[in-house]
Design an enzyme around this catalytic site. Structure first.
Site, mmCIF file in Angstrom:
data_model
loop_
_atom_site.group_PDB
_atom_site.id
_atom_site.type_symbol
_atom_site.label_atom_id
_atom_site.label_comp_id
_atom_site.label_asym_id
_atom_site.label_seq_id
_atom_site.Cartn_x
_atom_site.Cartn_y
_atom_site.Cartn_z
ATOM 1 N N ASP A 1 -0.299 6.800 -6.316
ATOM 2 C CA ASP A 1 0.158 5.478 -5.869
ATOM 3 C C ASP A 1 -0.650 5.042 -4.655
ATOM 4 O O ASP A 1 -0.548 5.639 -3.590
ATOM 5 C CB ASP A 1 1.643 5.535 -5.491
ATOM 6 C CG ASP A 1 2.166 4.162 -5.074
ATOM 7 O OD1 ASP A 1 2.668 3.434 -5.946
ATOM 8 O OD2 ASP A 1 2.043 3.809 -3.881
ATOM 9 N N TYR B 1 -3.846 -0.467 1.632
ATOM 10 C CA TYR B 1 -4.017 0.847 2.278
ATOM 11 C C TYR B 1 -5.480 1.112 2.647
ATOM 12 O O TYR B 1 -5.772 2.058 3.373
ATOM 13 C CB TYR B 1 -3.514 2.001 1.392
ATOM 14 C CG TYR B 1 -2.065 1.928 0.973
ATOM 15 C CD1 TYR B 1 -1.181 1.038 1.580
ATOM 16 C CD2 TYR B 1 -1.563 2.764 -0.017
ATOM 17 C CE1 TYR B 1 0.141 0.958 1.188
ATOM 18 C CE2 TYR B 1 -0.242 2.700 -0.417
ATOM 19 C CZ TYR B 1 0.606 1.793 0.183
ATOM 20 O OH TYR B 1 1.914 1.732 -0.212
ATOM 21 N N LYS C 1 -1.587 -1.919 -5.819
ATOM 22 C CA LYS C 1 -0.735 -3.081 -5.512
ATOM 23 C C LYS C 1 -1.565 -4.247 -4.994
ATOM 24 O O LYS C 1 -2.544 -4.042 -4.270
ATOM 25 C CB LYS C 1 0.316 -2.704 -4.453
ATOM 26 C CG LYS C 1 1.045 -1.414 -4.761
ATOM 27 C CD LYS C 1 2.142 -1.111 -3.772
ATOM 28 C CE LYS C 1 2.602 0.325 -3.926
ATOM 29 N NZ LYS C 1 1.788 1.304 -3.194
ATOM 30 N N HIS D 1 2.927 -6.397 -4.088
ATOM 31 C CA HIS D 1 3.327 -5.511 -2.985
ATOM 32 C C HIS D 1 4.524 -6.042 -2.193
ATOM 33 O O HIS D 1 5.375 -5.273 -1.747
ATOM 34 C CB HIS D 1 2.129 -5.330 -2.047
ATOM 35 C CG HIS D 1 2.155 -4.080 -1.243
ATOM 36 N ND1 HIS D 1 1.021 -3.386 -0.910
ATOM 37 C CD2 HIS D 1 3.167 -3.387 -0.678
ATOM 38 C CE1 HIS D 1 1.342 -2.327 -0.186
ATOM 39 N NE2 HIS D 1 2.647 -2.301 -0.030
HETATM 40 P P1 NDP Z 1 7.441 9.784 2.732
HETATM 41 O O1 NDP Z 1 8.913 9.580 2.684
HETATM 42 O O2 NDP Z 1 6.723 10.281 1.522
HETATM 43 O O3 NDP Z 1 7.181 10.751 3.958
HETATM 44 C C1 NDP Z 1 5.917 11.166 4.345
HETATM 45 C C2 NDP Z 1 6.065 11.986 5.633
HETATM 46 O O4 NDP Z 1 6.768 13.199 5.361
HETATM 47 C C3 NDP Z 1 4.730 12.371 6.214
HETATM 48 O O5 NDP Z 1 4.877 12.347 7.629
HETATM 49 C C4 NDP Z 1 4.528 13.806 5.731
HETATM 50 O O6 NDP Z 1 3.737 14.510 6.689
HETATM 51 C C5 NDP Z 1 5.950 14.327 5.689
HETATM 52 N N1 NDP Z 1 6.185 15.325 4.626
HETATM 53 C C6 NDP Z 1 5.826 15.242 3.325
HETATM 54 N N2 NDP Z 1 6.268 16.312 2.639
HETATM 55 C C7 NDP Z 1 6.940 17.090 3.523
HETATM 56 C C8 NDP Z 1 7.608 18.336 3.408
HETATM 57 N N3 NDP Z 1 7.705 18.971 2.241
HETATM 58 N N4 NDP Z 1 8.167 18.869 4.536
HETATM 59 C C9 NDP Z 1 8.068 18.218 5.734
HETATM 60 N N5 NDP Z 1 7.435 17.033 5.896
HETATM 61 C C10 NDP Z 1 6.877 16.480 4.803
HETATM 62 O O7 NDP Z 1 6.794 8.397 3.273
HETATM 63 P P2 NDP Z 1 5.710 7.381 2.726
HETATM 64 O O8 NDP Z 1 5.864 6.141 3.527
HETATM 65 O O9 NDP Z 1 4.365 7.986 2.690
HETATM 66 O O10 NDP Z 1 6.182 7.034 1.239
HETATM 67 C C11 NDP Z 1 5.621 7.638 0.090
HETATM 68 C C12 NDP Z 1 4.686 6.679 -0.627
HETATM 69 O O11 NDP Z 1 5.367 5.476 -0.987
HETATM 70 C C13 NDP Z 1 3.514 6.148 0.227
HETATM 71 O O12 NDP Z 1 2.511 7.109 0.456
HETATM 72 C C14 NDP Z 1 3.082 4.955 -0.573
HETATM 73 O O13 NDP Z 1 2.321 5.349 -1.687
HETATM 74 C C15 NDP Z 1 4.448 4.379 -0.987
HETATM 75 N N6 NDP Z 1 4.919 3.351 -0.025
HETATM 76 C C16 NDP Z 1 5.039 2.059 -0.499
HETATM 77 C C17 NDP Z 1 5.499 1.054 0.298
HETATM 78 C C18 NDP Z 1 5.614 -0.315 -0.251
HETATM 79 O O14 NDP Z 1 5.788 -1.284 0.513
HETATM 80 N N7 NDP Z 1 5.529 -0.472 -1.558
HETATM 81 C C19 NDP Z 1 5.855 1.277 1.736
HETATM 82 C C20 NDP Z 1 5.729 2.660 2.127
HETATM 83 C C21 NDP Z 1 5.294 3.641 1.272
HETATM 84 P P3 NDP Z 1 2.346 15.265 6.293
HETATM 85 O O15 NDP Z 1 1.459 14.257 5.606
HETATM 86 O O16 NDP Z 1 1.836 15.711 7.628
HETATM 87 O O17 NDP Z 1 2.751 16.398 5.406
#
Ligand code: NDP
Length: 285
Positions: free
Chosen positions: A47, A52, A77, A110
């Site tokens: 995704d 981005y 998106k 988006h």
């Molecule tokens: P998430 O809820 O996926 O959280 C990501 C955070 O959690 C990062 O800081 C990561 O750190 C940490 N993390 C991941 N796995 C673990 C684990 N197993 N244990 C502890 N910490 C963990 O947030 P996102 O905002 O990234 O959402 C996911 C995806 O959704 C995005 O990447 C994007 O593709 C989409 N998105 C879409 C939006 C929209 O408007 N349509 C808005 C926001 C997101 P680290 O990387 O250091 O592991």
């Protein structure tokens, strides 16, 4: 590595893996390595988004992986467009080119901002031409989603919205199901906010299954039929977040997690005029 990931069937029959990998806030220079690691871990659903700034790096990782195109599910998106139908088609072509692909699996609007009815008409055409297997929306609240459905030919296949233990969207999920729209969660781990990783309810449930808080949250969502796309830059967490299909939460555990609902976003308030202006200020065309 091969991991069996269940799929959901979208309203046009397309199969979508219920768990994928998100790349929001992964810097462009790190994205090729991160996506290569995710593909090596077994993710087949990616995704990204024009906004981005990392589509090209995602494309390089896809190409380098050698994974056959039909084994991948790729979403990107459309950012807020000023160019109406033509602008949407140009934005789609640019995304496809950056990704190095000849078609997309899912293309999403988006944000419910700007001239998105024109964008939807263009996306319907792209879908009818076979350039994208499914089209959908993101961040649409119920009123906007219903209105889009009632004024157009194609019902969005997916609505990608913030969904996690603190903002559960259960009532909205029911409405989407009635309308044939698949719910997809962004921020499934609440972006790490609200101290999710030390939450006592999620920790205790995890201990009972020998699983982490992240795995409990992802299992809880997928058990509700919600598509998830957790993001991590770390290979060990990528593997952990994929390993959620060998246990089942009981009804009692599902009910305990339901009590964590706050009814509020941890990230954006789409009804705040200042936020709308800020998002519009990031418009690209
Ligand atoms: P998430 O809820 O996926 O959280 C990501 C955070 O959690 C990062 O800081 C990561 O750190 C940490 N993390 C991941 N796995 C673990 C684990 N197993 N244990 C502890 N910490 C963990 O947030 P996102 O905002 O990234 O959402 C996911 C995806 O959704 C995005 O990447 C994007 O593709 C989409 N998105 C879409 C939006 C929209 O408007 N349509 C808005 C926001 C997101 P680290 O990387 O250091 O592991």
């Amino acid at each position: 590595m091969s991991v069996e990931i269940p799929t959901v069937t979208l309203n046009n029959g397309v199969q979508m893996p219920i768990l994928g990998f998100g790349v929001f806030q992964v810097p462009a220079e790190e994205t090729e390595r991160v996506v290569s690691d995710a593909l090596a871990a077994g993710y087949r659903h990616l995704d990204t988004a024009s906004a981005y700034g990392n589509e090209e790096a995602v494309g390089r990782a896809i190409k380098a992986s050698g994974i056959p195109r039909d084994q991948l599910f790729v979403t990107t998106k459309l950012w807020i467009q000023r160019g109406g139908e033509d602008g949407t088609k140009r934005a789609f072509d640019t995304s496809l080119q950056l990704l190095g692909l000849d078609h997309l699996d899912l293309y999403l609007i988006h944000q419910p901002l700007g001239d998105y009815y024109a964008s939807w008409r263009a996306m319907q055409e792209l879908h009818q031409q076979g350039a994208v297997r499914a089209i959908g929306v993101s961040n649409f609240y119920p009123d906007r989603l219903v209105d889009l459905i009632e004024h157009n030919e194609i019902v969005p296949a997916v609505n990608q919205i913030e969904t996690h233990p603190f903002f559960q969207r259960a009532g909205y999920q029911q409405l989407m199901t009635e309308r044939g729209v698949q719910i997809e969660s962004w921020g499934p781990l609440a972006e790490g906010k609200n101290d999710i990783f030390t939450n006592p309810v999620l920790t205790e449930i995890g201990q009972a299954h020998g699983k982490s808080v992240a795995q409990v949250a992802l299992r809880w969502l997928t058990q509700r039929g919600v598509v998830v796309i957790p993001k991590s830059t770390r290979p060990e967490r990528m593997a952990e977040n994929l390993d959620v299909f060998d246990f089942t939460l009981s009804d009692d555990e599902m009910t305990q997690i339901a009590t964590l609902e706050t009814g509020a976003s941890v990230a954006f308030d789409h009804h705040d005029p200042a936020m709308v202006s800020w998002l519009n200020g990031r418009a690209n065309d």
